[in-house]
Design a protein around this motif. Structure first.
Motif, PDB file in Angstrom:
ATOM      1  N   GLY A  99     -52.975  -9.124 -52.366  1.00  0.00           N
ATOM      2  CA  GLY A  99     -53.542  -9.965 -51.313  1.00  0.00           C
ATOM      3  C   GLY A  99     -52.465 -10.682 -50.510  1.00  0.00           C
ATOM      4  N   ASP A 100     -51.447 -11.177 -51.213  1.00  0.00           N
ATOM      5  CA  ASP A 100     -50.327 -11.831 -50.525  1.00  0.00           C
ATOM      6  C   ASP A 100     -49.608 -10.839 -49.611  1.00  0.00           C
ATOM      7  N   LEU A 101     -49.406  -9.642 -50.129  1.00  0.00           N
ATOM      8  CA  LEU A 101     -48.754  -8.600 -49.332  1.00  0.00           C
ATOM      9  C   LEU A 101     -49.586  -8.268 -48.107  1.00  0.00           C
ATOM     10  N   ASN A 102     -50.881  -8.137 -48.284  1.00  0.00           N
ATOM     11  CA  ASN A 102     -51.758  -7.822 -47.161  1.00  0.00           C
ATOM     12  C   ASN A 102     -51.725  -8.924 -46.108  1.00  0.00           C
ATOM     13  N   LYS A 103     -51.707 -10.182 -46.537  1.00  0.00           N
ATOM     14  CA  LYS A 103     -51.616 -11.295 -45.581  1.00  0.00           C
ATOM     15  C   LYS A 103     -50.314 -11.212 -44.790  1.00  0.00           C
ATOM     16  N   LEU A 104     -49.220 -10.919 -45.497  1.00  0.00           N
ATOM     17  CA  LEU A 104     -47.929 -10.788 -44.830  1.00  0.00           C
ATOM     18  C   LEU A 104     -47.971  -9.646 -43.816  1.00  0.00           C
ATOM     19  N   CYS A 105     -48.557  -8.535 -44.224  1.00  0.00           N
ATOM     20  CA  CYS A 105     -48.575  -7.337 -43.381  1.00  0.00           C
ATOM     21  C   CYS A 105     -49.524  -7.438 -42.191  1.00  0.00           C
ATOM     22  N   THR A 106     -50.471  -8.351 -42.235  1.00  0.00           N
ATOM     23  CA  THR A 106     -51.393  -8.504 -41.101  1.00  0.00           C
ATOM     24  C   THR A 106     -50.843  -9.440 -40.028  1.00  0.00           C
ATOM     25  N   LYS A 107     -49.770 -10.142 -40.335  1.00  0.00           N
ATOM     26  CA  LYS A 107     -49.154 -10.999 -39.322  1.00  0.00           C
ATOM     27  C   LYS A 107     -48.508 -10.129 -38.258  1.00  0.00           C
ATOM     28  N   THR A 108     -48.447 -10.647 -37.048  1.00  0.00           N
ATOM     29  CA  THR A 108     -47.954  -9.838 -35.940  1.00  0.00           C
ATOM     30  C   THR A 108     -46.526 -10.156 -35.508  1.00  0.00           C
ATOM     31  N   ASP A 109     -45.935 -11.211 -36.051  1.00  0.00           N
ATOM     32  CA  ASP A 109     -44.567 -11.527 -35.646  1.00  0.00           C
ATOM     33  C   ASP A 109     -43.585 -10.518 -36.252  1.00  0.00           C
ATOM     34  N   VAL A 110     -42.490 -10.323 -35.568  1.00  0.00           N
ATOM     35  CA  VAL A 110     -41.511  -9.301 -35.949  1.00  0.00           C
ATOM     36  C   VAL A 110     -40.963  -9.541 -37.357  1.00  0.00           C
ATOM     37  N   ALA A 111     -40.680 -10.787 -37.687  1.00  0.00           N
ATOM     38  CA  ALA A 111     -40.109 -11.089 -39.007  1.00  0.00           C
ATOM     39  C   ALA A 111     -41.082 -10.715 -40.126  1.00  0.00           C
ATOM     40  N   SER A 112     -42.340 -11.042 -39.972  1.00  0.00           N
ATOM     41  CA  SER A 112     -43.337 -10.729 -40.999  1.00  0.00           C
ATOM     42  C   SER A 112     -43.545  -9.233 -41.124  1.00  0.00           C
ATOM     43  N   ARG A 113     -43.626  -8.546 -40.005  1.00  0.00           N
ATOM     44  CA  ARG A 113     -43.825  -7.090 -40.043  1.00  0.00           C
ATOM     45  C   ARG A 113     -42.627  -6.397 -40.684  1.00  0.00           C
ATOM     46  N   SER A 114     -41.439  -6.890 -40.380  1.00  0.00           N
ATOM     47  CA  SER A 114     -40.229  -6.324 -40.991  1.00  0.00           C
ATOM     48  C   SER A 114     -40.196  -6.608 -42.488  1.00  0.00           C
ATOM     49  N   ALA A 115     -40.581  -7.820 -42.872  1.00  0.00           N
ATOM     50  CA  ALA A 115     -40.609  -8.179 -44.292  1.00  0.00           C
ATOM     51  C   ALA A 115     -41.635  -7.336 -45.039  1.00  0.00           C
ATOM     52  N   CYS A 116     -42.774  -7.097 -44.431  1.00  0.00           N
ATOM     53  CA  CYS A 116     -43.818  -6.266 -45.025  1.00  0.00           C
ATOM     54  C   CYS A 116     -43.282  -4.858 -45.292  1.00  0.00           C
ATOM     55  N   ALA A 117     -42.725  -4.246 -44.259  1.00  0.00           N
ATOM     56  CA  ALA A 117     -42.205  -2.882 -44.384  1.00  0.00           C
ATOM     57  C   ALA A 117     -41.078  -2.817 -45.413  1.00  0.00           C
ATOM     58  N   ALA A 118     -40.193  -3.802 -45.385  1.00  0.00           N
ATOM     59  CA  ALA A 118     -39.074  -3.813 -46.332  1.00  0.00           C
ATOM     60  C   ALA A 118     -39.566  -3.973 -47.763  1.00  0.00           C
ATOM     61  N   TYR A 119     -40.571  -4.812 -47.965  1.00  0.00           N
ATOM     62  CA  TYR A 119     -41.108  -5.006 -49.313  1.00  0.00           C
ATOM     63  C   TYR A 119     -41.716  -3.702 -49.830  1.00  0.00           C
ATOM     64  N   ILE A 120     -42.505  -3.048 -49.002  1.00  0.00           N
ATOM     65  CA  ILE A 120     -43.155  -1.800 -49.420  1.00  0.00           C
ATOM     66  C   ILE A 120     -42.120  -0.716 -49.689  1.00  0.00           C
ATOM     67  N   GLU A 121     -41.147  -0.574 -48.806  1.00  0.00           N
ATOM     68  CA  GLU A 121     -40.102   0.426 -49.019  1.00  0.00           C
ATOM     69  C   GLU A 121     -39.287   0.119 -50.272  1.00  0.00           C
ATOM     70  N   GLY A 122     -38.963  -1.138 -50.474  1.00  0.00           N
ATOM     71  CA  GLY A 122     -38.192  -1.526 -51.657  1.00  0.00           C
ATOM     72  C   GLY A 122     -38.955  -1.275 -52.947  1.00  0.00           C
ATOM     73  N   ALA A 123     -40.246  -1.625 -52.946  1.00  0.00           N
ATOM     74  CA  ALA A 123     -41.058  -1.385 -54.140  1.00  0.00           C
ATOM     75  C   ALA A 123     -41.204   0.110 -54.392  1.00  0.00           C
TER      76      ALA A 123
END
Length: 118
Positions: free
Chosen positions: A23-47
């Protein structure tokens, strides 16, 4: 004396840490700012990379074996991974309470299942 000080300091640290959930990941990934979207993608790729390396360490990633969760195509892009995980969480609301890396494994496994002989 130093050991006692270190021990006392360790006790002062909270004993429970909140896990980062699907749920936390989904909240992060639904944000539209560049930093959040980058953090979302990086977290998923890293995991995904961490899960892949763990599987490799316990028996290989050359095909469907016990513990093989997903088989990413060579040309998979970050957006595809993010979309797959977000879709899985949206379609399976109970996953929101799981650890984020578990949600990622399940989402990628649904989108990129291993084929026999892969």
């Amino acid at each position: 004396m130093l050991r006692a000080l270190i021990f006392a300091s360790a006790l002062a640290v909270p004993l429970s840490a909140a896990a980062f959930t699907g749920g936390d990941l989904n909240k992060l990934c639904t944000k539209t700012d560049v930093a959040s979207r980058s953090a979302c993608a990086a977290y998923i790729e890293g995991a995904a990379d961490g899960i892949f390396n763990t599987i490799d360490a316990i028996g290989g990633t050359t095909g469907p074996r016990v513990g093989q969760y997903f088989c990413l195509p060579q040309d998979a892009r970050s957006a595809q991974l993010t979309d797959a995980v977000r879709k899985y969480i949206a379609e399976n609301p109970n996953v929101a309470g799981y650890n984020a890396s578990t949600a990622i494994s399940l989402g990628l496994g649904k989108a990129f299942p291993c084929k026999s002989g892969s």
